[in-house]
Design an enzyme around this catalytic site. Structure first.
Site, PDB file in Angstrom:
ATOM      1  N   HIS A  18      -4.248   1.808  33.748  1.00  0.00           N
ATOM      2  CA  HIS A  18      -3.518   2.602  34.749  1.00  0.00           C
ATOM      3  C   HIS A  18      -4.233   2.548  36.105  1.00  0.00           C
ATOM      4  CE1 HIS A  18      -2.084   5.099  31.098  1.00  0.00           C
ATOM      5  NE2 HIS A  18      -1.028   4.456  31.562  1.00  0.00           N
ATOM      6  N   ARG A  91       2.184  -4.919  30.414  1.00  0.00           N
ATOM      7  CA  ARG A  91       0.960  -5.438  29.791  1.00  0.00           C
ATOM      8  C   ARG A  91       1.221  -6.748  29.070  1.00  0.00           C
ATOM      9  NH1 ARG A  91       0.134  -0.313  26.327  1.00  0.00           N
ATOM     10  NH2 ARG A  91       2.389  -0.509  26.497  1.00  0.00           N
ATOM     11  N   SER A 129      -2.760   4.361  25.687  1.00  0.00           N
ATOM     12  CA  SER A 129      -3.379   5.688  25.577  1.00  0.00           C
ATOM     13  C   SER A 129      -3.512   6.105  24.123  1.00  0.00           C
ATOM     14  CB  SER A 129      -2.564   6.705  26.365  1.00  0.00           C
ATOM     15  OG  SER A 129      -2.546   6.330  27.724  1.00  0.00           O
TER      16      SER A 129
HETATM   17  N1  COA Z   1      -2.510  -0.415  31.291  1.00  0.00           N
HETATM   18  C1  COA Z   1      -2.745   0.064  30.073  1.00  0.00           C
HETATM   19  N2  COA Z   1      -1.853   0.809  29.404  1.00  0.00           N
HETATM   20  C2  COA Z   1      -0.694   1.080  30.000  1.00  0.00           C
HETATM   21  C3  COA Z   1      -0.395   0.602  31.272  1.00  0.00           C
HETATM   22  C4  COA Z   1      -1.359  -0.170  31.924  1.00  0.00           C
HETATM   23  N3  COA Z   1      -1.155  -0.662  33.127  1.00  0.00           N
HETATM   24  N4  COA Z   1       0.833   1.020  31.602  1.00  0.00           N
HETATM   25  C5  COA Z   1       1.296   1.715  30.563  1.00  0.00           C
HETATM   26  N5  COA Z   1       0.376   1.764  29.590  1.00  0.00           N
HETATM   27  C6  COA Z   1       0.515   2.393  28.292  1.00  0.00           C
HETATM   28  C7  COA Z   1       0.383   3.873  28.331  1.00  0.00           C
HETATM   29  O1  COA Z   1      -0.943   4.281  28.121  1.00  0.00           O
HETATM   30  C8  COA Z   1       1.292   4.298  27.218  1.00  0.00           C
HETATM   31  O2  COA Z   1       0.604   4.228  25.988  1.00  0.00           O
HETATM   32  P1  COA Z   1       1.012   5.165  24.767  1.00  0.00           P
HETATM   33  O3  COA Z   1       2.430   4.833  24.412  1.00  0.00           O
HETATM   34  O4  COA Z   1       0.022   4.773  23.749  1.00  0.00           O
HETATM   35  O5  COA Z   1       0.871   6.583  25.246  1.00  0.00           O
HETATM   36  C9  COA Z   1       2.377   3.222  27.204  1.00  0.00           C
HETATM   37  O6  COA Z   1       1.821   2.141  27.865  1.00  0.00           O
HETATM   38  C10 COA Z   1       3.622   3.584  27.955  1.00  0.00           C
HETATM   39  O7  COA Z   1       3.390   4.667  28.736  1.00  0.00           O
HETATM   40  P2  COA Z   1       3.754   4.976  30.232  1.00  0.00           P
HETATM   41  O8  COA Z   1       3.610   3.817  31.120  1.00  0.00           O
HETATM   42  O9  COA Z   1       2.984   6.179  30.604  1.00  0.00           O
HETATM   43  O10 COA Z   1       5.243   5.216  30.137  1.00  0.00           O
HETATM   44  P3  COA Z   1       5.937   6.272  29.302  1.00  0.00           P
HETATM   45  O11 COA Z   1       6.894   5.518  28.480  1.00  0.00           O
HETATM   46  O12 COA Z   1       5.008   7.175  28.605  1.00  0.00           O
HETATM   47  O13 COA Z   1       6.622   7.122  30.461  1.00  0.00           O
HETATM   48  C11 COA Z   1       8.328   7.593  32.106  1.00  0.00           C
HETATM   49  C12 COA Z   1       7.797   6.709  30.985  1.00  0.00           C
HETATM   50  C13 COA Z   1       7.598   8.900  32.253  1.00  0.00           C
HETATM   51  C14 COA Z   1       8.172   6.833  33.389  1.00  0.00           C
HETATM   52  C15 COA Z   1       9.815   7.818  31.757  1.00  0.00           C
HETATM   53  O14 COA Z   1       9.904   8.404  30.488  1.00  0.00           O
HETATM   54  C16 COA Z   1      10.519   8.706  32.759  1.00  0.00           C
HETATM   55  O15 COA Z   1      10.836   8.276  33.831  1.00  0.00           O
HETATM   56  N6  COA Z   1      10.788   9.976  32.382  1.00  0.00           N
HETATM   57  C17 COA Z   1      11.470  10.938  33.225  1.00  0.00           C
HETATM   58  C18 COA Z   1      12.919  11.156  32.768  1.00  0.00           C
HETATM   59  C19 COA Z   1      13.814  10.066  33.286  1.00  0.00           C
HETATM   60  O16 COA Z   1      14.028   9.904  34.464  1.00  0.00           O
HETATM   61  N7  COA Z   1      14.391   9.331  32.343  1.00  0.00           N
HETATM   62  C20 COA Z   1      15.286   8.246  32.627  1.00  0.00           C
HETATM   63  C21 COA Z   1      14.528   6.962  32.767  1.00  0.00           C
HETATM   64  S1  COA Z   1      15.640   5.620  32.908  1.00  0.00           S
END
Ligand code: COA
Length: 164
Positions: A18, A91, A129
């Site tokens: 991140h 990733r 994560s």
């Molecule tokens: N390096 C390492 N790990 C990474 C990374 C990076 N650059 N980018 C993402 N990850 C990992 C995260 O740690 C996470 O791991 P986990 O699943 O083990 O916890 C995983 O990849 C994905 O997580 P993240 O990037 O945080 O995305 P998310 O899927 O948790 O969150 C939101 C997505 C919050 C952006 C999305 O749910 C959202 O927009 N929610 C709001 C409601 C909304 O508008 N919904 C409609 C969307 S179309």
């Protein structure tokens, strides 16, 4: 042109992957708003306030980065912040389908907002994560995966949780 970007995620906890995306985004965009999602389907280990606090400390040297949390739709949050860009990291190819769907859906919800995808640094392409939490839970080494600040807070919280 002033470019305001939102980098959303669960950051539970923030990892080196991140931070890599935040650092690189801060060089590309005028302002980067790191947005911790509160209403996720996932059960979070850290509270939103804890995640925001960690990210604020980790990005304190980056002058154009701010950290906050948000509820509701991401596009509504971005619009309220006058941001027209969403940053996401990919990733591996396995991330692509999900990101593709989100980018299209967000654009359907708001035509003014575009998603910019950054390739996660090679060194961080296997981090997630959940994996970090799992390794830490079993006492494994996470030094290469998260900053020292996150490592210490994670081990402290796990110790507290195990003591209960
Ligand atoms: N390096 C390492 N790990 C990474 C990374 C990076 N650059 N980018 C993402 N990850 C990992 C995260 O740690 C996470 O791991 P986990 O699943 O083990 O916890 C995983 O990849 C994905 O997580 P993240 O990037 O945080 O995305 P998310 O899927 O948790 O969150 C939101 C997505 C919050 C952006 C999305 O749910 C959202 O927009 N929610 C709001 C409601 C909304 O508008 N919904 C409609 C969307 S179309």
């Amino acid at each position: 042109m002033r470019t305001i970007a939102v980098y959303p995620g669960s950051f539970d906890p923030p990892t080196n992957g991140h931070l890599d995306i935040i650092e690189r985004s801060s060089r590309v965009f005028s302002r980067v708003i790191v947005a911790v999602a509160v209403n996720l389907r996932k059960n979070a280990f850290f509270t939103p306030a804890e995640r925001v606090r960690m990210l604020k400390r980790l990005t304190s040297a980056m002058g154009n980065v701010e950290v906050t949390s948000f509820r509701g739709l991401l596009v509504d949050f971005a619009r309220a912040k006058e941001a027209h860009i969403l940053v996401r990291g990919i990733r591996a190819i396995s991330d692509f389908e999900y990101e593709y769907q989100m980018a299209h859906m967000n654009r359907k919800l708001d035509q003014e907002i575009d998603t910019v995808i950054m390739m996660t640094g090679e060194r961080h392409s296997a981090i997630s994560s959940n994996i970090v939490k799992e390794i830490a839970r079993f006492g494994g080494k996470i030094d290469d995966l998260v900053p020292p600040l996150v490592r210490d807070i994670l081990f402290k919280k796990l110790k507290g949780a195990q003591g209960k």
